[in-house]
Write a protein that holds these residues in place. Structure first.
Motif, PDB file in Angstrom:
ATOM      1  N   SER A 181       0.829  -1.204   0.000  1.00 43.18           N
ATOM      2  CA  SER A 181       0.000   0.000   0.000  1.00 43.18           C
ATOM      3  C   SER A 181       0.865   1.257   0.000  1.00 43.18           C
ATOM      4  O   SER A 181       0.614   2.202  -0.771  1.00 43.18           O
ATOM      5  CB  SER A 181      -0.921  -0.006   1.222  1.00 43.18           C
ATOM      6  N   LEU A 182       1.901   1.282   0.828  1.00 40.14           N
ATOM      7  CA  LEU A 182       2.739   2.470   0.915  1.00 40.14           C
ATOM      8  C   LEU A 182       3.638   2.615  -0.314  1.00 40.14           C
ATOM      9  O   LEU A 182       3.979   3.739  -0.701  1.00 40.14           O
ATOM     10  CB  LEU A 182       3.572   2.437   2.196  1.00 40.14           C
ATOM     11  N   GLU A 183       4.016   1.498  -0.917  1.00 37.62           N
ATOM     12  CA  GLU A 183       4.749   1.601  -2.182  1.00 37.62           C
ATOM     13  C   GLU A 183       3.884   2.312  -3.216  1.00 37.62           C
ATOM     14  O   GLU A 183       4.357   3.214  -3.933  1.00 37.62           O
ATOM     15  CB  GLU A 183       5.129   0.216  -2.701  1.00 37.62           C
ATOM     16  N   ALA A 184       2.617   1.918  -3.314  1.00 34.12           N
ATOM     17  CA  ALA A 184       1.714   2.566  -4.260  1.00 34.12           C
ATOM     18  C   ALA A 184       1.505   4.033  -3.904  1.00 34.12           C
ATOM     19  O   ALA A 184       1.441   4.902  -4.790  1.00 34.12           O
ATOM     20  CB  ALA A 184       0.376   1.820  -4.287  1.00 34.12           C
ATOM     21  N   LEU A 185       1.423   4.318  -2.614  1.00 34.30           N
ATOM     22  CA  LEU A 185       1.242   5.711  -2.182  1.00 34.30           C
ATOM     23  C   LEU A 185       2.418   6.572  -2.635  1.00 34.30           C
ATOM     24  O   LEU A 185       2.224   7.675  -3.166  1.00 34.30           O
ATOM     25  CB  LEU A 185       1.077   5.745  -0.663  1.00 34.30           C
ATOM     26  N   TRP A 190      -2.921   6.231  -6.280  1.00 31.43           N
ATOM     27  CA  TRP A 190      -3.827   6.371  -5.142  1.00 31.43           C
ATOM     28  C   TRP A 190      -4.804   5.205  -5.024  1.00 31.43           C
ATOM     29  O   TRP A 190      -5.050   4.706  -3.916  1.00 31.43           O
ATOM     30  CB  TRP A 190      -4.602   7.687  -5.261  1.00 31.43           C
ATOM     31  N   ALA A 193      -3.092   2.142  -3.649  1.00 33.52           N
ATOM     32  CA  ALA A 193      -2.769   2.325  -2.229  1.00 33.52           C
ATOM     33  C   ALA A 193      -3.984   2.059  -1.352  1.00 33.52           C
ATOM     34  O   ALA A 193      -3.894   1.393  -0.305  1.00 33.52           O
ATOM     35  CB  ALA A 193      -2.236   3.735  -1.992  1.00 33.52           C
ATOM     36  N   TRP A 196      -5.151  -1.838  -1.549  1.00 31.86           N
ATOM     37  CA  TRP A 196      -4.307  -2.668  -0.683  1.00 31.86           C
ATOM     38  C   TRP A 196      -4.683  -2.447   0.788  1.00 31.86           C
ATOM     39  O   TRP A 196      -4.845  -3.399   1.558  1.00 31.86           O
ATOM     40  CB  TRP A 196      -2.841  -2.333  -0.893  1.00 31.86           C
ATOM     41  N   ILE A 214      -3.727   5.516   6.699  1.00 31.87           N
ATOM     42  CA  ILE A 214      -3.193   5.465   5.335  1.00 31.87           C
ATOM     43  C   ILE A 214      -4.054   6.308   4.402  1.00 31.87           C
ATOM     44  O   ILE A 214      -3.546   7.075   3.568  1.00 31.87           O
ATOM     45  CB  ILE A 214      -3.120   4.006   4.840  1.00 31.87           C
ATOM     46  N   VAL A 218      -3.078   9.515   2.030  1.00 33.77           N
ATOM     47  CA  VAL A 218      -3.399   9.556   0.599  1.00 33.77           C
ATOM     48  C   VAL A 218      -4.163  10.839   0.273  1.00 33.77           C
ATOM     49  O   VAL A 218      -3.866  11.533  -0.716  1.00 33.77           O
ATOM     50  CB  VAL A 218      -4.211   8.312   0.185  1.00 33.77           C
TER      51      VAL A 218
END
Length: 482
Positions: A181-185, A190, A193, A196, A214, A218
């Motif tokens: 999730s944080l990798e995508a963030l 969005w 993130a 996930w 999270i 975002v």
């Protein structure tokens, strides 16, 4: 910083020069070996984690009853039954204790390989998998060498090692979910993130608040370039809070025999000072979280806000084991702190302050070196000791003793014998059989806690008679007499 090459056109930009060798390699070719770095690192970490975790099991080194409880639950799922954990009480539905339906994902694997080792290996794989998004995000933003250094620091972080050393727990699913999730963030994806993060509500009841945190980050990051995504993120944050309330107040009590959530007392009951109890331990934990893992630079990233829900419920609790650095409680914080560091480093390398840029340039190598140095006193240090690769003779003797218990029998046991029985017997926690008179009682009495085990058995079950049928290295097996 290297001096830029002379140019006919003066550089009027206010941003510092970033050497090409350090810049993220966007659009890497498929043949670039750097794209495999995260997976190779993950594979190495998996081997190390699995050896330590299975090695502890092979040495009868269980630290709690959790491995037995989760095996009972996953065994039930594997046979398409309600998730009953008799260790918590005869017929106890685990959804009345913690809301973790995600563990059902391990049921097919367990059906093929019915053993507690299956759970330990799966946990090692999930923890190791989380190194992929962490390393990949760091390499994308900081370049391949620094990204790999961050990945090594993460894989060897003390929070990950302590979790690997603690039997099995459902948070092994949360760690990679948070990392992805944080990798995508950080990549400004969005939707990914949020998707996930949404799955966290199926991992554990408290993680809905982490989902909300999270989503708020975002919303903060997306508010300028994607107002629609920011609004969706705010909706997800509300959903996370509502999910926690519904789970704690309705779902879990509906499965709980007492009609409540059993862990409220670990917040309500105070040892004297409330949140100020154990302040020294809590401050040390914060130091461990921020200094060796990020050199305090993670404090410059809003991603660190995501750690607050987990730290909050732990530090307001009256339960001292929540406050420290042992067991699995810090594992979900490791991807948060590490990727907060990555985010802060990405901004630091563009800072007009030369000292901050210099500090950021050297920090990835520093945190990797710190993690490696600390590993000499952490669980992975056992990889260098020959003992972890051998099963002790005492363990083989204990296993032979417990093999006398036939498949399908009911057994009342304490920690050491549990994990050798839960894959094939109905196992109760000692003194918690609640009216059930089991066929056998298996006790680890290596510390001489019970002076007369047969007399102790009579206190447990006054209407039944149990006799010792064998002993091995302090483990005593008693059988009910007919």
């Amino acid at each position: 910083m290297p001096t830029p090459a002379p140019s006919a056109t003066p550089n009027t930009s206010s941003e510092p020069h970033i050497p090409a060798a350090d810049a993220p390699s966007a659009g890497q070719k498929r043949s670039d070996p750097g794209r495999w770095d995260p997976w190779l690192l993950s594979a190495v970490m998996f081997v190390g984690y699995a050896i330590v975790s299975v090695g502890r099991y092979r040495h009868l080194g269980q630290r709690s009853w959790d491995l037995g409880i989760f095996e009972q639950v996953i065994r039930s799922y594997a046979h398409l039954q309600a998730p009953i954990a008799d260790l918590k009480g005869p017929g106890f539905n685990i959804l009345g204790d913690h809301f973790s339906p995600v563990t059902a994902l391990l049921a097919p694997l367990y059906r093929v390989f019915p053993s507690p080792v299956t759970l330990l290996v799966a946990q090692a794989a999930l923890f190791a998998l989380s190194a992929v998004p962490v390393t990949r995000a760091a390499a994308r933003l900081l370049g391949r060498p620094r990204g790999l250094a961050i990945g090594v620091a993460y894989g060897l972080s003390w929070g990950m090692q302590q979790a690997v050393d603690f039997d099995f727990h459902e948070i092994c699913f949360a760690v990679p979910i948070i990392a992805f999730s944080l990798e995508a963030l950080l990549a400004r994806r969005w939707r990914a993130a949020l998707v996930w993060a949404l799955t966290l509500v199926l991992v554990k009841e408290d993680l809905g608040v982490t989902l909300a945190a999270i989503a708020l980050v975002v919303a903060l990051r997306a508010r300028r370039d994607s107002p629609l995504a920011a609004r969706y993120a705010l909706g997800v944050a509300v959903f996370g809070v509502v999910a926690v309330a519904v789970t704690l107040l309705l779902v879990i009590p509906s499965f709980n025999t007492a009609g409540t959530y059993d862990y409220w007392n670990k917040v309500n009951e105070s040892g004297g000072g409330g949140p100020f109890d154990g302040l020294d331990t809590k401050l040390r934990t914060l130091g461990w979280l921020l200094i060796p893992t990020s050199g305090l630079l993670a404090l410059r990233s809003p991603l660190l806000f995501i750690a607050l829900p987990t730290l909050g419920w732990r530090f307001v609790s009256s339960y001292p084991q929540y406050w420290g650095t042992d067991w699995h409680y810090n594992a979900v914080l490791m991807p948060v702190v590490t990727l907060a560091l990555v985010d802060a480093l990405d901004h630091a390398r563009r800072s007009p302050r030369a000292r901050l840029r210099a500090y950021g340039n050297h920090l990835p190598a520093a945190v990797a070196a710190a993690a490696l140095a600390l590993t000499t006193a952490q669980p992975l240090a056992a990889l260098t000791e020959s003992e972890i690769y051998r099963k002790p003779a005492r363990v083989s003797a204990v296993e032979r003793l417990l093999e006398r218990v036939p498949d399908g029998a009911s057994v009342e046991a304490n920690i050491a014998p549990i994990s050798r029985l839960t894959s094939r017997c109905r196992v109760f926690w000692v003194s918690n059989a609640r009216g059930v008179e089991p066929d056998y009682i298996a006790l680890d009495n290596s510390r001489k806690r019970y002076r007369d085990v047969e007399a102790y058995a009579r206190t447990l079950h006054p209407d039944a008679r149990y006799a010792v049928t064998g002993t091995a290295y302090g483990v005593v097996l008693l059988k009910r007499q007919t």
